[in-house]
Write a protein that holds these residues in place. Structure first.
Motif, mmCIF file in Angstrom:
data_model
loop_
_atom_site.group_PDB
_atom_site.id
_atom_site.type_symbol
_atom_site.label_atom_id
_atom_site.label_comp_id
_atom_site.label_asym_id
_atom_site.label_seq_id
_atom_site.Cartn_x
_atom_site.Cartn_y
_atom_site.Cartn_z
ATOM 1 N N ASN A 57 -12.000 -1.083 -1.780
ATOM 2 C CA ASN A 57 -11.718 0.187 -2.445
ATOM 3 C C ASN A 57 -11.303 -0.069 -3.889
ATOM 4 O O ASN A 57 -10.176 -0.497 -4.166
ATOM 5 C CB ASN A 57 -10.589 0.916 -1.684
ATOM 6 C CG ASN A 57 -10.426 2.346 -2.148
ATOM 7 O OD1 ASN A 57 -10.398 2.624 -3.341
ATOM 8 N ND2 ASN A 57 -10.292 3.266 -1.209
ATOM 9 N N ALA A 58 -12.227 0.189 -4.823
ATOM 10 C CA ALA A 58 -11.972 -0.092 -6.238
ATOM 11 C C ALA A 58 -10.850 0.777 -6.783
ATOM 12 O O ALA A 58 -10.020 0.310 -7.587
ATOM 13 C CB ALA A 58 -13.251 0.131 -7.045
ATOM 14 N N GLU A 59 -10.798 2.040 -6.366
ATOM 15 C CA GLU A 59 -9.764 2.951 -6.860
ATOM 16 C C GLU A 59 -8.372 2.477 -6.459
ATOM 17 O O GLU A 59 -7.426 2.515 -7.258
ATOM 18 C CB GLU A 59 -10.014 4.366 -6.322
ATOM 19 C CG GLU A 59 -9.145 5.429 -6.976
ATOM 20 C CD GLU A 59 -9.527 6.833 -6.526
ATOM 21 O OE1 GLU A 59 -9.168 7.793 -7.227
ATOM 22 O OE2 GLU A 59 -10.189 6.965 -5.474
ATOM 23 N N MET A 60 -8.255 1.997 -5.224
ATOM 24 C CA MET A 60 -6.975 1.493 -4.741
ATOM 25 C C MET A 60 -6.575 0.238 -5.498
ATOM 26 O O MET A 60 -5.411 0.078 -5.896
ATOM 27 C CB MET A 60 -7.083 1.202 -3.239
ATOM 28 C CG MET A 60 -5.773 0.848 -2.566
ATOM 29 S SD MET A 60 -4.712 2.277 -2.379
ATOM 30 C CE MET A 60 -3.127 1.459 -2.252
ATOM 31 N N LYS A 61 -7.524 -0.661 -5.725
ATOM 32 C CA LYS A 61 -7.220 -1.902 -6.446
ATOM 33 C C LYS A 61 -6.802 -1.618 -7.881
ATOM 34 O O LYS A 61 -5.845 -2.227 -8.390
ATOM 35 C CB LYS A 61 -8.445 -2.833 -6.427
ATOM 36 C CG LYS A 61 -8.684 -3.508 -5.091
ATOM 37 C CD LYS A 61 -9.755 -4.568 -5.158
ATOM 38 C CE LYS A 61 -11.137 -3.967 -5.325
ATOM 39 N NZ LYS A 61 -12.204 -4.987 -5.246
ATOM 40 N N ASN A 62 -7.500 -0.697 -8.549
ATOM 41 C CA ASN A 62 -7.150 -0.356 -9.936
ATOM 42 C C ASN A 62 -5.761 0.261 -10.026
ATOM 43 O O ASN A 62 -4.983 -0.057 -10.932
ATOM 44 C CB ASN A 62 -8.191 0.602 -10.516
ATOM 45 C CG ASN A 62 -9.533 -0.056 -10.720
ATOM 46 O OD1 ASN A 62 -9.613 -1.274 -10.894
ATOM 47 N ND2 ASN A 62 -10.602 0.724 -10.701
ATOM 48 N N THR A 63 -5.445 1.145 -9.088
ATOM 49 C CA THR A 63 -4.127 1.780 -9.077
ATOM 50 C C THR A 63 -3.022 0.759 -8.865
ATOM 51 O O THR A 63 -1.988 0.774 -9.555
ATOM 52 C CB THR A 63 -4.063 2.854 -7.982
ATOM 53 O OG1 THR A 63 -5.033 3.868 -8.253
ATOM 54 C CG2 THR A 63 -2.679 3.486 -7.914
ATOM 55 N N MET A 64 -3.226 -0.145 -7.913
ATOM 56 C CA MET A 64 -2.221 -1.168 -7.645
ATOM 57 C C MET A 64 -2.041 -2.087 -8.840
ATOM 58 O O MET A 64 -0.913 -2.461 -9.189
ATOM 59 C CB MET A 64 -2.622 -1.972 -6.397
ATOM 60 C CG MET A 64 -2.546 -1.182 -5.098
ATOM 61 S SD MET A 64 -3.220 -2.055 -3.679
ATOM 62 C CE MET A 64 -2.082 -3.416 -3.539
ATOM 63 N N ILE A 77 0.838 -1.202 0.000
ATOM 64 C CA ILE A 77 0.000 0.000 0.000
ATOM 65 C C ILE A 77 0.872 1.251 0.000
ATOM 66 O O ILE A 77 0.630 2.201 -0.758
ATOM 67 C CB ILE A 77 -0.933 0.007 1.224
ATOM 68 C CG1 ILE A 77 -2.071 -0.987 1.015
ATOM 69 C CG2 ILE A 77 -1.511 1.392 1.476
ATOM 70 C CD1 ILE A 77 -3.085 -0.993 2.126
ATOM 71 N N LEU A 78 1.903 1.255 0.843
ATOM 72 C CA LEU A 78 2.773 2.426 0.972
ATOM 73 C C LEU A 78 3.454 2.756 -0.355
ATOM 74 O O LEU A 78 3.421 3.904 -0.821
ATOM 75 C CB LEU A 78 3.814 2.153 2.048
ATOM 76 C CG LEU A 78 4.731 3.303 2.471
ATOM 77 C CD1 LEU A 78 3.922 4.474 2.993
ATOM 78 C CD2 LEU A 78 5.712 2.825 3.525
ATOM 79 N N VAL A 79 4.039 1.750 -1.001
ATOM 80 C CA VAL A 79 4.742 1.974 -2.273
ATOM 81 C C VAL A 79 3.758 2.331 -3.378
ATOM 82 O O VAL A 79 4.022 3.223 -4.201
ATOM 83 C CB VAL A 79 5.561 0.723 -2.654
ATOM 84 C CG1 VAL A 79 6.169 0.877 -4.041
ATOM 85 C CG2 VAL A 79 6.655 0.475 -1.634
ATOM 86 N N SER A 80 2.611 1.656 -3.395
ATOM 87 C CA SER A 80 1.611 1.917 -4.438
ATOM 88 C C SER A 80 1.106 3.351 -4.379
ATOM 89 O O SER A 80 0.928 3.998 -5.420
ATOM 90 C CB SER A 80 0.432 0.940 -4.300
ATOM 91 O OG SER A 80 0.848 -0.396 -4.469
ATOM 92 N N ILE A 81 0.875 3.857 -3.183
ATOM 93 C CA ILE A 81 0.383 5.232 -3.037
ATOM 94 C C ILE A 81 1.480 6.237 -3.363
ATOM 95 O O ILE A 81 1.260 7.203 -4.101
ATOM 96 C CB ILE A 81 -0.164 5.460 -1.615
ATOM 97 C CG1 ILE A 81 -1.434 4.626 -1.393
ATOM 98 C CG2 ILE A 81 -0.461 6.942 -1.378
ATOM 99 C CD1 ILE A 81 -1.976 4.683 0.017
#
Length: 311
Positions: free
Chosen positions: A289-296, A43-47
């Motif tokens: 969280n769809a936005e988080m999953k799509n970004t990752m 999560i940290l790196v993805s954000i």
């Protein structure tokens, strides 16, 4: 200070005396700790490596993941290592450091959860002013305030414990150095110290918990006026936050908001806020969280593809 104590280490009684249970717990907590580190680092790196870092909610989430790693790492590696040895000891200085670090990182995490609730309140209840209210400068100040709050909370707790005389016995009925088990083995009357701990930890945790739930109640009430799609998206985020809040605050309030005492069940409840909640945070915030999953998915797929294509 040295004249007030004549012991150099404490003996931790741990979770169980049964060898089979200890082996099971070793495997379980090792897997949990690896999952915790991997999930929060992901999560940290993805954000940090995506445009999500510019959004206040994910900006705060990156700091929450950082605190999860710091918070649980003050206790879990020691717990895992102790499950492999018969005599579980911790030096006096390491014990005092655990007390300080647990309350420091724990309070910072609590305050970041409060900041995230405020962010959701502004986003849903005052959407037209959201970018003005939650500017990057204000976000930085809120994170800085959370860190300052952690320091202001941990130093009084630490100073109370380090002044206590310990002359034996030195057995702590826990798997880490928590304040109430330490009060039990101190060679002095600890009634006043126990009351202060309740005021500084239990009551503060209860007040923040009530404020968080009131804010989410206002948010859920406001969602009645939004469209079905907007309501669905906002509810998904809010329920994620509420789940995290319950997992963390419920056991903390149970342990710290009562007369100073220790019970065998305390160790089980402590597992929830030292290991279980930090481990589930990444799952709760990504799966809902769809936005988080799509970004990752985009970030890591692009990384893998770029590595496969020869230069």
């Amino acid at each position: 200070m040295e004249s007030q104590r004549n012991i150099s280490e404490f003996i931790l009684l741990g979770l169980s005396y049964e060898q089979n249970i200890q082996i099971f717990c070793f495997v379980l907590f090792l897997l949990c700790y690896i999952a915790l580190l991997a999930g929060n680092l992901l999560i940290l790196v993805s954000i940090r490596c995506s445009p999500l870092f510019d959004q206040p909610m994910y900006y705060f989430l990156s700091y929450l993941s950082s605190m999860d790693i710091c918070y649980t790492s003050t206790v879990t590696p020691k717990l895992i290592g102790d499950l492999l040895v018969e005599r579980k000891t911790i030096s006096y200085s390491s014990c005092m450091f655990q007390v300080f670090a647990m309350h420091l990182f724990g309070m910072i995490e609590v305050l970041i959860l409060a900041v995230m609730a405020f962010d959701r309140y502004v986003a849903i209840c005052k959407p037209l002013h959201y970018m003005i209210i939650m500017s990057r400068t204000r976000c930085n100040l809120l994170v800085l305030g959370a860190c300052a709050g952690g320091v202001l909370h941990s130093f009084p707790q630490f100073s109370m414990v380090i002044r206590l005389p310990f002359c034996g016995p030195n057995e702590i009925d826990h798997y880490f150095c928590d304040i109430f088990p330490l009060l039990k083995v101190a060679c002095t009357n600890t009634y006043v110290t126990g009351v202060l701990v309740i005021a500084l930890s239990g009551i503060i945790a209860l007040v923040i918990f009530v404020v968080l739930f009131l804010s989410y109640g206002i948010i859920l009430f406001t969602l009645r006026n939004q469209s079905a799609e907007g309501r669905r998206k906002a509810l998904s985020t809010c329920w994620s936050h509420i789940t995290v809040v319950i997992l963390f605050f419920a056991p903390v309030i149970f342990i710290y908001l009562r007369p100073p005492a220790t019970f065998p069940e305390d160790k089980i409840f402590a597992l929830f806020y030292t290991i279980v909640a930090p481990m589930f945070n990444p799952l709760i915030y990504t799966l809902r969280n769809a936005e988080m999953k799509n970004t990752m998915r985009k970030l890591w797929c692009q990384t893998l593809i770029s590595k496969e294509i020869p230069k």
